[in-house]
Structure formats: structure tokens, C-alpha cells
Scaffold this motif. Sequence first.
Motif, PDB file in Angstrom:
ATOM      1  N   HIS A  20       0.735  -1.250   0.120  1.00  6.84           N
ATOM      2  CA  HIS A  20       0.013  -0.142  -0.018  1.00  6.84           C
ATOM      3  C   HIS A  20       0.839   1.247   0.059  1.00  6.84           C
ATOM      4  O   HIS A  20       1.957   1.517   0.502  1.00  6.84           O
ATOM      5  N   ARG A  49      -5.160   6.550  11.197  1.00  5.02           N
ATOM      6  CA  ARG A  49      -6.045   5.399  10.857  1.00  5.02           C
ATOM      7  C   ARG A  49      -7.216   5.682  11.114  1.00  5.02           C
ATOM      8  O   ARG A  49      -8.315   5.475  10.382  1.00  5.02           O
ATOM      9  N   ARG A  52      -8.947   8.303   9.215  1.00  5.79           N
ATOM     10  CA  ARG A  52      -9.469   8.043   7.821  1.00  5.79           C
ATOM     11  C   ARG A  52     -10.556   6.998   7.776  1.00  5.79           C
ATOM     12  O   ARG A  52     -11.471   6.663   6.735  1.00  5.79           O
ATOM     13  N   ARG A  53     -10.943   6.400   8.990  1.00  2.00           N
ATOM     14  CA  ARG A  53     -12.074   5.203   8.786  1.00  2.00           C
ATOM     15  C   ARG A  53     -13.338   6.082   9.528  1.00  2.00           C
ATOM     16  O   ARG A  53     -14.201   5.538   8.993  1.00  2.00           O
ATOM     17  N   GLU A 140      -6.506  -6.535   4.739  1.00  2.89           N
ATOM     18  CA  GLU A 140      -6.728  -4.876   4.825  1.00  2.89           C
ATOM     19  C   GLU A 140      -7.715  -4.222   3.987  1.00  2.89           C
ATOM     20  O   GLU A 140      -8.646  -3.603   4.487  1.00  2.89           O
ATOM     21  N   VAL A 141      -7.539  -4.457   2.765  1.00  6.66           N
ATOM     22  CA  VAL A 141      -8.627  -3.963   1.727  1.00  6.66           C
ATOM     23  C   VAL A 141      -9.871  -4.678   1.821  1.00  6.66           C
ATOM     24  O   VAL A 141     -10.999  -4.086   1.743  1.00  6.66           O
ATOM     25  N   LYS A 143     -11.449  -5.684   4.505  1.00 14.27           N
ATOM     26  CA  LYS A 143     -12.061  -4.855   5.430  1.00 14.27           C
ATOM     27  C   LYS A 143     -12.780  -3.491   4.927  1.00 14.27           C
ATOM     28  O   LYS A 143     -13.966  -3.421   5.358  1.00 14.27           O
ATOM     29  N   ARG A 144     -11.769  -2.759   4.304  1.00 16.62           N
ATOM     30  CA  ARG A 144     -12.532  -1.623   3.825  1.00 16.62           C
ATOM     31  C   ARG A 144     -13.546  -1.726   2.869  1.00 16.62           C
ATOM     32  O   ARG A 144     -14.709  -0.992   2.703  1.00 16.62           O
ATOM     33  N   GLU A 235      -6.892   8.641  -1.899  1.00 16.66           N
ATOM     34  CA  GLU A 235      -7.637   7.248  -1.486  1.00 16.66           C
ATOM     35  C   GLU A 235      -8.910   7.397  -1.754  1.00 16.66           C
ATOM     36  O   GLU A 235      -9.530   8.426  -1.559  1.00 16.66           O
ATOM     37  N   LEU A 237     -12.993   5.438  -2.001  1.00 15.30           N
ATOM     38  CA  LEU A 237     -13.946   4.056  -1.850  1.00 15.30           C
ATOM     39  C   LEU A 237     -15.124   4.430  -2.698  1.00 15.30           C
ATOM     40  O   LEU A 237     -15.872   5.303  -2.610  1.00 15.30           O
ATOM     41  N   TRP A 247     -11.884   0.020  -4.024  1.00 12.09           N
ATOM     42  CA  TRP A 247     -10.956   0.685  -3.013  1.00 12.09           C
ATOM     43  C   TRP A 247      -9.587   1.064  -3.947  1.00 12.09           C
ATOM     44  O   TRP A 247      -9.191   0.320  -4.628  1.00 12.09           O
TER      45      TRP A 247
END
Length: 264
Positions: A20, A49, A52-53, A140-141, A143-144, A235, A237, A247
Motif C-alpha cells: 500500500h 488510521r 481515515r476510517r 486490509e483492503v 475490511k475496507r 484514496e 472508496l 478501493w
Amino acid sequence: MFDAKKRLFGQTGAMASSGHIDSTGSSTGGSNDPGHRTLWARVKADLERRIRRGEFDSTFPGEFELSKHYEVSRSTIRAALTPLRQEGLVTAQPGRPSEVVHVARERRFGPVYSLFAAVQKSGMTQRSTIDAAELRKDPEVAKRLGVGPDADLVHIARMRYADDEPLAIDRVWLTHEARGVLEQDLTHTALYDALQRCCNLTLTAGQETVHSVNLTSEQARRLHSQPDSAAFFIERLGKIDDRALEWRETLIRGDRFTVTTTYP
């Protein structure tokens, strides 16, 4: 390959297996003691983190609350907040609580798509070279995207060009329903057009975060630019209604291209 950002409280290295983009830069502030510096850097990474979430969309906790949450001193919290304020992620106004800075939400395809469309309209030839087009797992992705950690994701990595000039390094992950796009020729075709044509998938919403970064030596080499040159790190989504489909991480040269946003 992009520089990578390790998981929470891991050490930052030049590369990581997930590949990433590292959107964090070097930080200043805090004590000269190495242990203290490591501690505030860890807190800073976790706060970034969480920002960004979207955990702090409604309110951002004060220094006292953060100090209790992370079980560290307020001076450590202040050292962690300083680079976040310098990077424009958190406001810093005397006498007022900090707030998360939100990037304005664009039309459904956002400024990345608008930039590439503008290149095409300018008469320049837009093309891509494909670094990877495959099914792969990335917890990780995943989860996004709201799927299980073992889900197969469509992964496409491309270098984008305007005529013969490198424009962007672009990586995208899609849910498995978009696997048909792997059979498409994406060297001269827009990904969203291919998704609509082969998979009947059309994005209806999205959220993008735009950061200003400086290119590493490797990124500069690939983009035919100079190390430490300005760049946009974006970034994204992408969604169909409330369901995540895409993503995307894009690194765009900032020395020759500009994003202009027009509001109604």
C-alpha cells in the motif's frame, strides 16, 4: 511499488507485503528521547488510521480524553497531534476543540476520474501499462470493502500516461463480482467503462481523500520526476448505493498537473 505503511504499532519500512501507498511523512515535535518519539509516533499513526476510517466525523476528542484512552501523557498526545495539524487532517484553533478536516465530496467519480477525463479531452492520448491484473487476497483492503479477510479480490495495478508522459501510479481493488474486468484490455480503456460494459456495474457514490505528498526516489523514478517533488495521493472508496465495490490508491504527479473543482 509504493512505500508501505505497516499495521498499528509496527515499524515503518521501505516496503511491506501489502504494497500500500505510504501517505505519512516524517514528523517533527515532541521530546528528543527516542522512546518518547516512538510512542507519540505510534499514537499519531493510530489517530490517522481512525480519522481515515471516519471515527471522528462528528467530534474529535480532547487531549485529556486521548491521554486517558492511550494511557500516555498529554505532552505525548500534543506531540502526536502536531504533525496531524501540520498535514491538515485536524484543525488547530486557539480556544476551540480540534476537528477533523473533511475533503469535499465530488460527483460520483470524483477528481481522479475528472483529471483523467480532462487529459483525454485536451487531445492527449491516454494509455496505461499493466503491472498486475489478478485475483488476490488482501485482508486490509477486504475490511475496507466490507468482505471477509479470505475473499478473492480483483487487483489491478497500472501506470497511467498522458501521451508518453507518466501521469499516475494507480492501484485498485474490486470485489469478486467485478472479476470479469480481468478479461478486458485496460491499456486504452477506462476501468469504469469496462466495469459497466462487462459486468453491468456502475458506481453511484464515492468518497475520496486527497493528500499532498512528496515523491520517494522510487516513485520519482517511475514518474520521470525528481525525488521530493510534489504529488497528489488519493484514496477512494467507490460504492454502488451503500455497497462498497472499489478501493483505489492513486499517486498523481503534482508538478505538471492540477485538479480544479467546480461547485454548483
